[in-house]
Design a protein around this motif. Structure first.
Motif, mmCIF file in Angstrom:
data_model
loop_
_atom_site.group_PDB
_atom_site.id
_atom_site.type_symbol
_atom_site.label_atom_id
_atom_site.label_comp_id
_atom_site.label_asym_id
_atom_site.label_seq_id
_atom_site.Cartn_x
_atom_site.Cartn_y
_atom_site.Cartn_z
ATOM 1 N N GLY A 161 4.967 6.641 11.020
ATOM 2 C CA GLY A 161 4.001 7.717 11.160
ATOM 3 C C GLY A 161 4.538 9.118 10.974
ATOM 4 N N THR A 162 5.769 9.268 10.582
ATOM 5 C CA THR A 162 6.373 10.597 10.431
ATOM 6 C C THR A 162 5.937 11.253 9.131
ATOM 7 O OG1 THR A 162 8.245 10.188 11.875
ATOM 8 C CG2 THR A 162 8.615 11.748 10.108
ATOM 9 N N TRP A 163 5.793 12.571 9.178
ATOM 10 C CA TRP A 163 5.452 13.394 8.009
ATOM 11 C C TRP A 163 6.627 14.314 7.742
ATOM 12 C CZ3 TRP A 163 1.445 17.913 8.542
ATOM 13 C CH2 TRP A 163 1.361 18.611 7.328
ATOM 14 N N ASN A 199 3.808 3.981 7.241
ATOM 15 C CA ASN A 199 2.940 5.163 7.237
ATOM 16 C C ASN A 199 3.705 6.483 7.261
ATOM 17 O OD1 ASN A 199 0.521 3.560 7.267
ATOM 18 N ND2 ASN A 199 1.029 3.112 9.398
ATOM 19 N N VAL A 200 4.847 6.515 6.596
ATOM 20 C CA VAL A 200 5.638 7.738 6.472
ATOM 21 C C VAL A 200 5.168 8.493 5.241
ATOM 22 C CG1 VAL A 200 7.958 8.660 6.060
ATOM 23 C CG2 VAL A 200 7.632 6.772 7.664
ATOM 24 N N GLY A 229 2.242 1.393 3.637
ATOM 25 C CA GLY A 229 1.383 2.559 3.741
ATOM 26 C C GLY A 229 2.092 3.889 3.610
ATOM 27 N N CYS A 230 3.213 3.922 2.929
ATOM 28 C CA CYS A 230 3.978 5.163 2.780
ATOM 29 C C CYS A 230 3.574 5.923 1.520
ATOM 30 C CB CYS A 230 5.472 4.867 2.717
ATOM 31 S SG CYS A 230 6.141 4.231 4.259
ATOM 32 N N ARG A 289 0.804 -1.227 0.000
ATOM 33 C CA ARG A 289 0.000 0.000 0.000
ATOM 34 C C ARG A 289 0.834 1.272 0.000
ATOM 35 N NH1 ARG A 289 -1.022 -2.854 3.978
ATOM 36 N NH2 ARG A 289 -0.687 -1.189 5.504
ATOM 37 N N THR A 290 1.972 1.241 -0.634
ATOM 38 C CA THR A 290 2.848 2.410 -0.721
ATOM 39 C C THR A 290 2.698 3.043 -2.101
ATOM 40 O OG1 THR A 290 4.398 1.710 0.969
ATOM 41 C CG2 THR A 290 5.285 3.087 -0.776
ATOM 42 N N ASN A 291 2.703 4.372 -2.138
ATOM 43 C CA ASN A 291 2.594 5.123 -3.390
ATOM 44 C C ASN A 291 3.860 5.941 -3.586
ATOM 45 O OD1 ASN A 291 -0.100 4.281 -3.836
ATOM 46 N ND2 ASN A 291 -0.795 5.804 -2.374
ATOM 47 N N ILE A 292 4.413 5.874 -4.787
ATOM 48 C CA ILE A 292 5.599 6.662 -5.127
ATOM 49 C C ILE A 292 5.303 7.410 -6.416
ATOM 50 C CG2 ILE A 292 8.068 6.630 -5.590
ATOM 51 C CD1 ILE A 292 8.231 4.020 -3.995
#
Length: 163
Positions: A113-115, A77-78, A59-60, A41-44
């Motif tokens: 979880g970092t933005w 989730n970054v 989830g990144c 579930r990662t998008n680049i």
């Protein structure tokens, strides 16, 4: 691009998890000694360049024109803003005849979880904790603790975040 259709253009030693979206202009530079691992579930987005070894969690999001160099690890989730650079390439200090000595690639680690805001530069040898926010345009040259809001050049902790 959906992971089901990407196998033809992936270099060896690049693994992409399920339900990822990878733009066709993303460049992967991997090999047996420098694998790239991308979680589910990662998008680049377009224009990103990744040179292994690199690990990106589940989830990144890596927004457009990201630059991830060897020994970079992103947790789960970054979120990474556009034009952000993870620069691990460096040199030992050489003699006065050539100050750029032997190559080295100190690691970068980013916690879950970092933005990371737009146009941030993160230098090798640094760790960013879990649940952080790194303000746009910051230059990270030292470790950032968990749940910190950091910004500036060089980046400094502005405050600790709470849920």
């Amino acid at each position: 691009m959906n992971t089901a259709r990407q196998e033809a253009w992936l270099p060896p030693d690049t693994t992409i998890g399920e339900n990822c979206t990878i733009a066709p202009t993303v460049q992967f530079m991997s090999g047996e000694d420098r694998p790239i691992r991308i979680g589910n579930r990662t998008n680049i987005y377009r224009g990103t360049e990744i040179t292994g070894p690199v690990t990106i969690g589940n989830g990144c999001l890596v927004n457009r024109d990201g630059y991830l160099r060897s020994n970079t690890t992103l947790g789960n989730n970054v979120m990474v803003g556009p034009f952000t650079r993870f620069v691990t390439d460096s040199h030992e200090i050489g003699p006065s005849t050539k100050r750029g000595g032997a190559n080295k690639w100190p690691p970068i680690t980013v916690g879950d979880g970092t933005w990371i805001g737009a146009s941030v530069t993160i230098l090798g040898g640094t760790s960013i904790g879990k649940g952080c926010i790194i303000a746009a345009g910051a230059v990270v040259v030292s470790d950032i603790p968990d749940n910190a809001l950091a910004g500036g050049v060089p980046a400094k902790v502005i405050r600790i975040l709470t849920d």
